[in-house]
Design a protein around this motif. Structure first.
Motif, PDB file in Angstrom:
ATOM      1  N   UNK A 144       0.837  -1.192   0.000  1.00  0.00           N
ATOM      2  CA  UNK A 144       0.000   0.000   0.000  1.00  0.00           C
ATOM      3  C   UNK A 144       0.883   1.258   0.000  1.00  0.00           C
ATOM      4  N   UNK A 145       0.471   2.259  -0.750  1.00  0.00           N
ATOM      5  CA  UNK A 145       1.224   3.502  -0.820  1.00  0.00           C
ATOM      6  C   UNK A 145       2.280   3.512  -1.892  1.00  0.00           C
ATOM      7  N   UNK A 146       2.278   2.503  -2.777  1.00  0.00           N
ATOM      8  CA  UNK A 146       3.224   2.460  -3.892  1.00  0.00           C
ATOM      9  C   UNK A 146       2.509   2.875  -5.171  1.00  0.00           C
ATOM     10  N   UNK A 147       3.111   3.785  -5.921  1.00  0.00           N
ATOM     11  CA  UNK A 147       2.538   4.200  -7.206  1.00  0.00           C
ATOM     12  C   UNK A 147       3.540   3.944  -8.324  1.00  0.00           C
ATOM     13  N   UNK A 148       3.125   3.157  -9.299  1.00  0.00           N
ATOM     14  CA  UNK A 148       3.893   2.958 -10.524  1.00  0.00           C
ATOM     15  C   UNK A 148       3.322   3.869 -11.603  1.00  0.00           C
ATOM     16  N   UNK A 149       4.209   4.479 -12.362  1.00  0.00           N
ATOM     17  CA  UNK A 149       3.796   5.445 -13.377  1.00  0.00           C
ATOM     18  C   UNK A 149       4.544   5.156 -14.672  1.00  0.00           C
ATOM     19  N   UNK A 150       3.864   5.273 -15.798  1.00  0.00           N
ATOM     20  CA  UNK A 150       4.523   5.057 -17.082  1.00  0.00           C
ATOM     21  C   UNK A 150       4.049   6.072 -18.109  1.00  0.00           C
ATOM     22  N   UNK A 151       4.884   6.304 -19.090  1.00  0.00           N
ATOM     23  CA  UNK A 151       4.565   7.215 -20.179  1.00  0.00           C
ATOM     24  C   UNK A 151       3.794   6.478 -21.264  1.00  0.00           C
ATOM     25  N   UNK A 166      -1.687   3.707  -8.268  1.00  0.00           N
ATOM     26  CA  UNK A 166      -1.259   3.620  -6.874  1.00  0.00           C
ATOM     27  C   UNK A 166      -2.059   2.528  -6.164  1.00  0.00           C
ATOM     28  N   UNK A 167      -1.360   1.719  -5.362  1.00  0.00           N
ATOM     29  CA  UNK A 167      -2.005   0.694  -4.545  1.00  0.00           C
ATOM     30  C   UNK A 167      -2.441   1.360  -3.245  1.00  0.00           C
ATOM     31  N   UNK A 168      -3.743   1.453  -2.992  1.00  0.00           N
ATOM     32  CA  UNK A 168      -4.227   2.137  -1.796  1.00  0.00           C
ATOM     33  C   UNK A 168      -5.118   1.203  -0.972  1.00  0.00           C
ATOM     34  N   UNK A 169      -5.305   1.570   0.287  1.00  0.00           N
ATOM     35  CA  UNK A 169      -6.139   0.802   1.210  1.00  0.00           C
ATOM     36  C   UNK A 169      -7.447   1.543   1.452  1.00  0.00           C
ATOM     37  N   UNK A 177      -0.713  -8.736  -1.131  1.00  0.00           N
ATOM     38  CA  UNK A 177      -1.856  -7.966  -1.614  1.00  0.00           C
ATOM     39  C   UNK A 177      -2.223  -8.436  -3.014  1.00  0.00           C
ATOM     40  N   UNK A 178      -3.500  -8.661  -3.247  1.00  0.00           N
ATOM     41  CA  UNK A 178      -3.985  -9.157  -4.534  1.00  0.00           C
ATOM     42  C   UNK A 178      -4.794  -8.084  -5.252  1.00  0.00           C
ATOM     43  N   UNK A 179      -4.843  -8.158  -6.600  1.00  0.00           N
ATOM     44  CA  UNK A 179      -4.077  -9.024  -7.499  1.00  0.00           C
ATOM     45  C   UNK A 179      -2.699  -8.415  -7.771  1.00  0.00           C
ATOM     46  N   UNK A 180      -1.933  -9.031  -8.689  1.00  0.00           N
ATOM     47  CA  UNK A 180      -0.621  -8.498  -9.072  1.00  0.00           C
ATOM     48  C   UNK A 180      -0.701  -7.931 -10.489  1.00  0.00           C
TER      49      UNK A 180
END
Length: 209
Positions: free
Chosen positions: A35-42, A136-139, A152-155
């Motif tokens: 939780x609290x991780x954000x992946x970002x892409x162009x 972003x993976x949030x709760x 944490x699911x899914x991947x």
């Protein structure tokens, strides 16, 4: 100082039919995050024409037991995704300010499928230089969740970037300054390399002349 782009039109913008932008796929793998991780892409705009985002598609996979018969394994939480859109600075080659201020919240299922997120009615602009999409993976469901080592699911599906010099994927963490950094992973020799990028397909419409 960065300023928002302002468009003034005296008539309704007309758009083309939808175009499907498929992400490159090389040596893919599924990765999970806390939780609290954000992946970002162009999302690159190969047409160099203004448009809008119709939808984005994430490739997700069911999170299941790592080892069959392992009684200690358990699924801790189900993820919620916050989807964000950022202006891409083509000079500094990084995401900057958010282009759409409202929260876009998605609750994925713990199964293997293509998660399509419909955005057509939101009129999110697709600039000529492309735009950055953050997941972003949030709760939103649990009190006092684990802060580390949670399952944490899914991947989410990631792919390998062959051109390491062309940075177009970033990551950031809410408990570590909350600044985007290039996405890195270890290669076979244990060294860090910029070679993983979140797999996102997109449907877009371009403005008619």
């Amino acid at each position: 100082e960065l300023l928002d782009e302002i468009s003034i039109a005296n008539k309704k913008i007309q758009y083309s039919n939808s175009y499907y932008l498929k992400a490159e796929l090389n040596n893919s793998e599924y990765l999970g995050f806390q939780f609290g991780t954000e992946n970002c892409r162009l999302i690159e705009n190969s047409e160099n024409r203004k448009g809008k985002i119709v939808s984005i598609i994430l490739d997700v996979r069911r999170q299941k037991k790592h080892a069959k018969g392992n009684k200690l394994w358990k699924l801790d939480y189900l993820a919620t995704y916050r989807i964000s859109f950022y202006k891409y600075d083509s000079i500094r080659k990084q995401p900057t300010y958010e282009m759409f201020s409202k929260n876009i919240i998605v609750e994925p299922k713990n199964k293997t499928y293509k998660l399509k997120i419909d955005l057509d009615s939101l009129n999110i602009k697709f600039p000529k230089e492309g735009l950055c999409v953050g997941v972003e993976i949030i709760n939103t469901k649990y009190k006092n969740p684990k802060t580390t080592f949670a399952i944490i699911a899914p991947v989410l599906k990631f792919t390998e970037v062959l051109e390491e010099s062309k940075i177009k994927s970033w990551i950031r963490y809410r408990n570590e300054g909350w600044e985007f950094k290039p996405q890195k992973s270890r290669d076979e020799k244990g060294k860090y390399a910029i070679n993983k990028i979140l797999l996102i397909d997109a449907n877009v419409k371009y403005e008619k002349n």
